[in-house]
Design an enzyme around this catalytic site. Structure first.
Site, mmCIF file in Angstrom:
data_model
loop_
_atom_site.group_PDB
_atom_site.id
_atom_site.type_symbol
_atom_site.label_atom_id
_atom_site.label_comp_id
_atom_site.label_asym_id
_atom_site.label_seq_id
_atom_site.Cartn_x
_atom_site.Cartn_y
_atom_site.Cartn_z
ATOM 1 N N SER A 45 0.808 -1.257 0.109
ATOM 2 C CA SER A 45 0.108 0.103 -0.099
ATOM 3 C C SER A 45 1.015 1.230 0.056
ATOM 4 C CB SER A 45 -0.861 -0.082 1.209
ATOM 5 O OG SER A 45 -1.389 1.308 1.496
ATOM 6 N N TYR A 89 -2.180 -0.407 10.498
ATOM 7 C CA TYR A 89 -2.138 -0.640 8.959
ATOM 8 C C TYR A 89 -0.857 -0.484 8.200
ATOM 9 C CZ TYR A 89 -4.131 -1.085 4.147
ATOM 10 O OH TYR A 89 -4.064 -1.086 2.946
#
Ligand code: NAP
Length: 269
Positions: free
Chosen positions: A160, A174
């Protein structure tokens, strides 16, 4: 029966979002598919949809689906090995006369739960850490077992843009998991440099999916699932070592994210 030249891609987290769209776009490019996630009903619907969209139908396209929770390590090995055996047992061989197995594995399953550390959100942070990092490690172990035995393969890890820099509040855990995923891929790539097993790490920016539907209106750089996944598939097909997707604006932004002084970076986030 599939032809000897057809290649097979295994995708985890294929029941929605990026994984489901990767399945559609890779099938349209001629790949056979091994799809897994917890929601088997979604996978079966996706399989029917892809076969219905293919004019040659199930006579040429082969799609196998299996239920998988990536937090169940035994199940990860069992499902990956099961897919490998299924695609090896179809009587076809590769150009070197070896039984076909799995050509590419996309480690995509993930979730985005989170809360600022120390605010009572440990359960959500732990679930994200276990699924996105420990689950990815388990999948990489199972994938590399297959590729080392085959002598070839292409491992794709979905990280990501949040991996570029430690992020605040509900994104802290995350972002750390996605940095961990990227480092697993980089470590493998270091080990396998110059060898036939390839490793790619993909850094998606904001791409519409179930994970971010609640923030869609707040993310001006968000692109549609189709457009974002097209950029992912292009990078995967080129076997890029690493790719920010879509390249604009995310490739130049990655430099800013990594190097901007913290006070400036805080204003951007
Ligand atoms: N969309 C974005 O903007 C974006 C940006 C950067 C990175 N990513 C990454 O892209 C990947 C796909 O996310 P998405 O945006 O497509 O979100 P999504 O639509 O919520 O899809 C997540 C997928 O992961 C699967 N999954 C979640 N937990 C799982 C578990 N324990 N076991 C097996 N499968 C599990 C889900 O399937 P089941 O619930 O059926 O198991 C689902 O298919 C994730 O790794 C995410 O971090 C997305």
């Amino acid at each position: 029966m599939t032809s000897a030249s057809t290649r097979t891609v295994l995708i985890t987290g294929a029941s929605s979002g990026l994984g489901a769209e990767m399945a559609r776009q890779l099938a349209a490019r001629g790949y056979d598919l091994a799809l897994c996630a917890r929601r088997l009903d979604r996978l079966e619907k996706l399989r029917a949809e892809i076969l219905a969209a293919d004019p040659s139908g199930s006579t040429t396209r082969r799609i196998e689906v299996r239920e998988l929770d990536v937090n169940d390590a035994d199940q990860v090995f069992e499902v990956f090995r099961g897919f490998r055996d299924t695609f090896s047992d179809d009587g076809t061989a590769d150009g070197n006369g070896r039984a076909r197995g799995i050509d590419r594995i996309v480690i995509n399953a993930g979730l985005g739960k989170g809360a600022p550390l120390g605010t009572g959100g440990y359960a959500a942070n732990r679930e994200t850490a276990m699924t996105n990092f420990v689950g990815a490690l388990t999948q990489a172990e199972a994938a590399m077992e297959i590729f080392r035995a085959q002598g070839t393969g292409h491992l794709v890890m979905i990280s990501s843009m949040s991996a570029m820099r430690g992020l605040p509040k509900s994104m802290t855990t995350y972002a750390a998991t996605k940095a961990g995923v990227a480092h697993l891929a980089e470590g493998l790539r270091n080990e396998l440099h110059g060898k036939p097993i390839k490793v790619s790490v993909i850094y998606p920016g904001y791409i519409a999916s179930e994970m971010n539907e609640h923030v869609a209106e707040k993310a001006p750089m968000m692109v549609s699932t189709e457009k974002g996944v097209h950029a992912i598939v292009e990078a995967i097909e080129k076997e890029k070592a690493s790719a920010c997707v879509p390249p604009l604006p995310w490739a130049p932004l990655s430099v800013l994210m990594k190097h901007a002084p913290l006070p400036l970076f805080k204003k951007l986030m």
